[in-house]
Design a protein around this motif. Sequence first.
Motif, mmCIF file in Angstrom:
data_model
loop_
_atom_site.group_PDB
_atom_site.id
_atom_site.type_symbol
_atom_site.label_atom_id
_atom_site.label_comp_id
_atom_site.label_asym_id
_atom_site.label_seq_id
_atom_site.Cartn_x
_atom_site.Cartn_y
_atom_site.Cartn_z
ATOM 1 N N GLY A 81 -22.143 -44.998 -19.433
ATOM 2 C CA GLY A 81 -22.852 -45.453 -18.237
ATOM 3 C C GLY A 81 -21.883 -45.700 -17.093
ATOM 4 N N ARG A 82 -21.943 -46.863 -16.504
ATOM 5 C CA ARG A 82 -21.062 -47.188 -15.377
ATOM 6 C C ARG A 82 -19.597 -47.291 -15.796
ATOM 7 N NH1 ARG A 82 -23.239 -48.974 -10.531
ATOM 8 N NH2 ARG A 82 -25.496 -49.061 -10.538
ATOM 9 N N GLN A 83 -19.348 -47.378 -17.089
ATOM 10 C CA GLN A 83 -17.974 -47.466 -17.589
ATOM 11 C C GLN A 83 -17.529 -46.154 -18.242
ATOM 12 O OE1 GLN A 83 -18.001 -51.009 -20.103
ATOM 13 N NE2 GLN A 83 -17.059 -52.144 -18.420
ATOM 14 N N ARG A 84 -18.123 -45.035 -17.822
ATOM 15 C CA ARG A 84 -17.759 -43.766 -18.464
ATOM 16 C C ARG A 84 -16.323 -43.347 -18.153
ATOM 17 N NH1 ARG A 84 -20.944 -39.311 -14.829
ATOM 18 N NH2 ARG A 84 -19.843 -39.879 -12.953
ATOM 19 N N ASP A 85 -15.733 -43.836 -17.075
ATOM 20 C CA ASP A 85 -14.335 -43.546 -16.755
ATOM 21 C C ASP A 85 -13.437 -44.741 -17.074
ATOM 22 O OD1 ASP A 85 -14.419 -40.903 -16.000
ATOM 23 O OD2 ASP A 85 -14.763 -41.342 -13.890
ATOM 24 N N TRP A 86 -13.809 -45.487 -18.102
ATOM 25 C CA TRP A 86 -13.008 -46.607 -18.573
ATOM 26 C C TRP A 86 -12.460 -46.229 -19.944
ATOM 27 C CZ3 TRP A 86 -13.766 -52.093 -16.773
ATOM 28 C CH2 TRP A 86 -14.329 -52.130 -15.494
ATOM 29 N N PHE A 87 -11.204 -46.560 -20.207
ATOM 30 C CA PHE A 87 -10.539 -46.087 -21.415
ATOM 31 C C PHE A 87 -9.791 -47.211 -22.123
ATOM 32 C CE2 PHE A 87 -10.822 -42.696 -18.303
ATOM 33 C CZ PHE A 87 -11.477 -41.714 -19.034
ATOM 34 N N ALA A 88 -9.670 -47.055 -23.464
ATOM 35 C CA ALA A 88 -8.876 -47.957 -24.303
ATOM 36 C C ALA A 88 -8.288 -47.126 -25.429
ATOM 37 C CB ALA A 88 -9.746 -49.080 -24.868
ATOM 38 N N LEU A 89 -7.298 -47.677 -26.112
ATOM 39 C CA LEU A 89 -6.739 -46.984 -27.275
ATOM 40 C C LEU A 89 -7.799 -46.861 -28.352
ATOM 41 C CD1 LEU A 89 -3.176 -48.489 -27.879
ATOM 42 C CD2 LEU A 89 -3.749 -46.130 -27.273
ATOM 43 N N ALA A 90 -7.763 -45.757 -29.096
ATOM 44 C CA ALA A 90 -8.708 -45.560 -30.198
ATOM 45 C C ALA A 90 -8.315 -46.445 -31.362
ATOM 46 C CB ALA A 90 -8.725 -44.097 -30.623
ATOM 47 N N LEU B 84 -0.660 -32.730 -16.325
ATOM 48 C CA LEU B 84 -1.586 -33.449 -17.198
ATOM 49 C C LEU B 84 -0.887 -33.969 -18.453
ATOM 50 C CD1 LEU B 84 -4.482 -34.352 -17.826
ATOM 51 C CD2 LEU B 84 -4.895 -32.080 -18.800
ATOM 52 N N VAL B 85 0.008 -33.191 -19.040
ATOM 53 C CA VAL B 85 0.672 -33.596 -20.288
ATOM 54 C C VAL B 85 1.489 -34.870 -20.076
ATOM 55 C CG1 VAL B 85 2.362 -32.899 -22.030
ATOM 56 C CG2 VAL B 85 0.668 -31.247 -21.205
ATOM 57 N N THR B 86 2.267 -34.890 -19.011
ATOM 58 C CA THR B 86 3.082 -36.083 -18.731
ATOM 59 C C THR B 86 2.192 -37.289 -18.449
ATOM 60 O OG1 THR B 86 4.891 -34.739 -17.891
ATOM 61 C CG2 THR B 86 4.854 -37.047 -17.206
ATOM 62 N N LEU B 87 1.126 -37.073 -17.687
ATOM 63 C CA LEU B 87 0.231 -38.186 -17.379
ATOM 64 C C LEU B 87 -0.471 -38.691 -18.638
ATOM 65 C CD1 LEU B 87 -0.975 -40.159 -15.426
ATOM 66 C CD2 LEU B 87 -2.637 -38.405 -14.737
ATOM 67 N N GLU B 88 -0.860 -37.793 -19.536
ATOM 68 C CA GLU B 88 -1.476 -38.230 -20.797
ATOM 69 C C GLU B 88 -0.517 -39.153 -21.553
ATOM 70 O OE1 GLU B 88 -4.111 -34.222 -21.757
ATOM 71 O OE2 GLU B 88 -2.552 -34.855 -23.145
ATOM 72 N N GLN B 89 0.752 -38.795 -21.621
ATOM 73 C CA GLN B 89 1.733 -39.622 -22.341
ATOM 74 C C GLN B 89 1.892 -40.991 -21.670
ATOM 75 O OE1 GLN B 89 5.070 -36.966 -22.145
ATOM 76 N NE2 GLN B 89 4.369 -35.725 -23.876
ATOM 77 N N ARG B 90 1.974 -41.001 -20.340
ATOM 78 C CA ARG B 90 2.121 -42.272 -19.619
ATOM 79 C C ARG B 90 0.867 -43.122 -19.776
ATOM 80 N NH1 ARG B 90 2.955 -41.704 -13.913
ATOM 81 N NH2 ARG B 90 3.676 -43.842 -14.022
ATOM 82 N N MET B 91 -0.272 -42.462 -19.733
ATOM 83 C CA MET B 91 -1.529 -43.197 -19.853
ATOM 84 C C MET B 91 -1.696 -43.761 -21.253
ATOM 85 S SD MET B 91 -5.040 -42.045 -18.241
ATOM 86 C CE MET B 91 -6.567 -42.892 -18.612
ATOM 87 N N LEU B 92 -1.344 -42.975 -22.255
ATOM 88 C CA LEU B 92 -1.443 -43.440 -23.642
ATOM 89 C C LEU B 92 -0.601 -44.700 -23.838
ATOM 90 C CD1 LEU B 92 -2.785 -42.728 -26.323
ATOM 91 C CD2 LEU B 92 -0.774 -41.348 -26.879
ATOM 92 N N ALA B 93 0.586 -44.734 -23.237
ATOM 93 C CA ALA B 93 1.464 -45.906 -23.343
ATOM 94 C C ALA B 93 0.894 -47.122 -22.616
ATOM 95 C CB ALA B 93 2.851 -45.571 -22.796
ATOM 96 N N SER B 94 0.017 -46.894 -21.634
ATOM 97 C CA SER B 94 -0.520 -48.021 -20.862
ATOM 98 C C SER B 94 -1.869 -48.524 -21.372
ATOM 99 C CB SER B 94 -0.656 -47.630 -19.392
ATOM 100 O OG SER B 94 -1.761 -46.774 -19.208
ATOM 101 N N LEU B 95 -2.522 -47.752 -22.248
ATOM 102 C CA LEU B 95 -3.834 -48.182 -22.747
ATOM 103 C C LEU B 95 -3.696 -49.362 -23.700
ATOM 104 C CD1 LEU B 95 -5.637 -44.773 -23.419
ATOM 105 C CD2 LEU B 95 -5.930 -46.323 -21.472
ATOM 106 N N ARG B 96 -4.727 -50.171 -23.743
ATOM 107 C CA ARG B 96 -4.768 -51.343 -24.623
ATOM 108 C C ARG B 96 -5.855 -51.141 -25.668
ATOM 109 N NH1 ARG B 96 -5.010 -54.950 -19.237
ATOM 110 N NH2 ARG B 96 -2.903 -54.501 -18.530
#
Length: 174
Positions: free
Chosen positions: A165-174, A114-126
């Motif tokens: 709602g339908r976008q509850r698993d949608w993410f962006a940078l804070a 999870l830690v590695t994926l969080e870092q990769r995901m953080l780098a990919s968020l817009r």
Amino acid sequence: MSMVARKVNLLGAAEYREDGRKMLAAPGDAVVIQRGTLRSLLIRCPDGCGETLVVNLDPRAGKAWSLDMRTGRPTLYPSVWRDGGCGSHFIVWRGYLLWCDRFEEGNVEPTFDLVTLEQRMLASLRRRELRSAEEIATDLDEIPWEASRAGQMLVRQKLAICGSGRQRDWFALA
């Protein structure tokens, strides 16, 4: 009704559904139907009702689920939800069955980095552009359930925001 399954027991592959059905004996047993390409996944309903579920894997035949076997254990995306019959609703993730609504007590999620994926995901968020966990997982070559978990952890750390709602698993940078 027998005891509910907590894991998928993938028994192998068959060319035709009837051949696959003969292989299923217990709740959670599954067989991949493949004729040149993936066609479907047969699963003996994991709630023990005795029904056989047919999960379409072939987009040419309509709404299709994705089957990921990278860990040697099946992951289906999205969740499986029976509209009729027993009404089972569950997630298949690295061979584990996670129940939605009924039977949630006793769910055990598979382990992953999870830690590695969080870092990769953080780098990919817009910033200010919500993207689905599925889209992010595709970009990162990850499992959508894991991208969703990593996104939720980033939201808890206030590093990301998520939709509702339908976008509850949608993410962006804070």
